[in-house]
Design an enzyme around this catalytic site. Structure first.
Site, short mmCIF file in Angstrom:
data_model
loop_
_atom_site.label_atom_id
_atom_site.label_comp_id
_atom_site.label_asym_id
_atom_site.label_seq_id
_atom_site.Cartn_x
_atom_site.Cartn_y
_atom_site.Cartn_z
N GLY A 362 0.81 -1.21 0.00
CA GLY A 362 0.00 0.00 0.00
C GLY A 362 0.84 1.25 0.00
O GLY A 362 2.04 1.22 -0.31
N CYS A 363 0.23 2.37 0.38
CA CYS A 363 0.91 3.66 0.32
C CYS A 363 2.04 3.77 1.33
O CYS A 363 2.96 4.58 1.17
CB CYS A 363 -0.10 4.79 0.53
SG CYS A 363 -0.99 4.68 2.11
N THR A 364 2.01 2.97 2.39
CA THR A 364 3.05 3.04 3.41
C THR A 364 3.89 1.77 3.44
O THR A 364 4.64 1.54 4.38
CB THR A 364 2.44 3.26 4.80
OG1 THR A 364 1.52 2.19 5.08
CG2 THR A 364 1.71 4.58 4.88
#
Length: 395
Positions: A362-364
């Protein structure tokens, strides 16, 4: 008559010392810092020139060169080989004649690694990289936890009372974060930095490296070594390290010498800066600070935390055979904060409790995907199993 002359010489020397102290702004005993001058890819002259520049800065320390005879006004302790050079360096350190030494290609014992100091290109901010050479531990995650302590110790020796600490988003970063937060919760003060990215947190991205978001950037030593080379020579194409302060002092529990490392590719400016770095951590009492910080960390159960990280075990469900996935569901909810090394094990924990889950990115970073309606219970299960903290991040 001879006695009067001796008194005049003492008085003259005292006035010179006072004048030097007024000029530098530093009062107290002048210390000696050693520099070995064999082994540079750019030749002995490169090291000597860097030393002469450092000597002219007026920072209230003397420089002792260790190596072959060269044309310089600086003091030289003469040796002819690298082997004899390091032997002589250790003799001078053990005797107290020099208080610290800057050298190249030196082997530290396991448990000791160095904290580099760079100038970040984003805002020109100084940042400590923990660590850059040496081996803090043969266990990678344990090593990074120690690297955080080494970075804090060095930053404090440089006068930063409460340095901010960030953990670069490499393999094992989440495990390191959990261990350091446990150490903090047990009473050892760690001032975590916040990423400049919108999602924040103590896990640092590449942007944070460039901007110098944290005073201390915690990295595994191999990555730290690469980062030092990039920060030091990104303007020169790699063959000449012209920026920063070198790979820094070796730090470790009960380590009793102040030895700083330079790369063989270090250029004149880095040599000069490394000598200043050596003088500052010496005057900042890095060995005393290391002892104090380890005592505080041990009171906060450092040994127990490291012992847990060293255990050669896998999560129970990771080794179990026969765990099958429940019926497939739509998975649009995501849970982050899980280390990539634990990702598949975390999925199996949820399967065992009857929650369908998938792994993803994901984004992190790594995420576990579950049905939106099951996200709270899934978070609770993963937190209880030790994969994440109770709080969760949502992309």
């Amino acid at each position: 008559m001879g006695q009067k002359r001796a008194v005049k010489q003492i008085i003259g020397k005292t006035f010179i010392e006072i004048a030097d102290a007024i000029k530098s702004g530093e009062f107290g005993e002048k210390i000696r810092i050693g520099l070995t001058i064999l082994g540079s890819e750019h030749g002995t002259e490169n090291l000597v020139k860097g030393a002469e520049i450092a000597a002219k800065k007026g920072e209230n320390f003397d420089i002792v060169l260790i190596g072959p005879k060269v044309d310089t006004y600086l003091e030289i302790v003469e040796v002819e080989s690298e082997k004899d050079m390091h032997k002589k360096m250790e003799e001078l350190l053990d005797s107290g004649y020099i208080k610290a030494c800057v050298t190249m290609h030196y082997s530290f014992p396991v448990g000791v690694s160095t904290v580099g100091r760079v100038i970040t290109p984003g805002y020109g901010k100084e940042m400590f990289i923990g660590t850059t050479t040496g081996t803090s531990s043969v266990n990678r995650t344990e090593a990074m936890v120690k690297n955080a302590l080494y970075g804090i110790i060095t930053a404090k020796a440089m006068g930063i009372e409460n340095p901010t600490v960030g953990i670069l988003n490499v393999d094992g970063a989440r495990q390191v974060e959990r261990a350091l937060k446990e150490l903090r919760d047990n009473g050892y003060n760690i001032n975590f930095a916040e990423s400049m990215r919108s999602d924040g947190g103590a896990i640092m991205r590449g942007n944070d490296l460039l901007a110098g978001t944290a005073d201390v950037m915690v990295i595994d030593t191999l990555t730290g070594n690469i980062m030092m080379k990039v920060f030091s020579s990104f303007t020169t194409g790699g063959s000449y390290e012209g920026l920063g302060y070198g790979y820094g002092p070796g730090v470790g529990e009960d380590y009793d010498k102040i030895i700083l490392i330079l790369s063989r590719a270090s250029g004149i400016p880095v040599v000069s800066n490394a000598l200043s770095y050596a003088a500052k951590v010496t005057k900042g009492k890095i060995l005393e600070i290391a002892k104090e910080e380890f005592e505080k960390a041990k009171k906060a159960k450092l040994d127990e935390i490291l012992k847990h990280l060293r255990k050669d075990y896998k999560k129970e469900t990771e080794s179990e055979e026969g765990v099958v996935a429940p019926s497939k569901e739509v998975v649009t909810g995501s849970i982050s904060g899980i280390d990539i090394m634990d990702l598949e094990a975390a999925v199996k924990v949820l399967w065992k409790t009857g929650i369908y889950a998938e792994s993803g990115m994901g984004c992190t970073g790594p995420i576990v995907l579950v049905n939106e309606e099951r996200i709270d219970i899934a978070t609770e299960v993963l937190a209880k199993a030790g994969f994440i903290e109770k709080e969760r991040d949502i992309c």
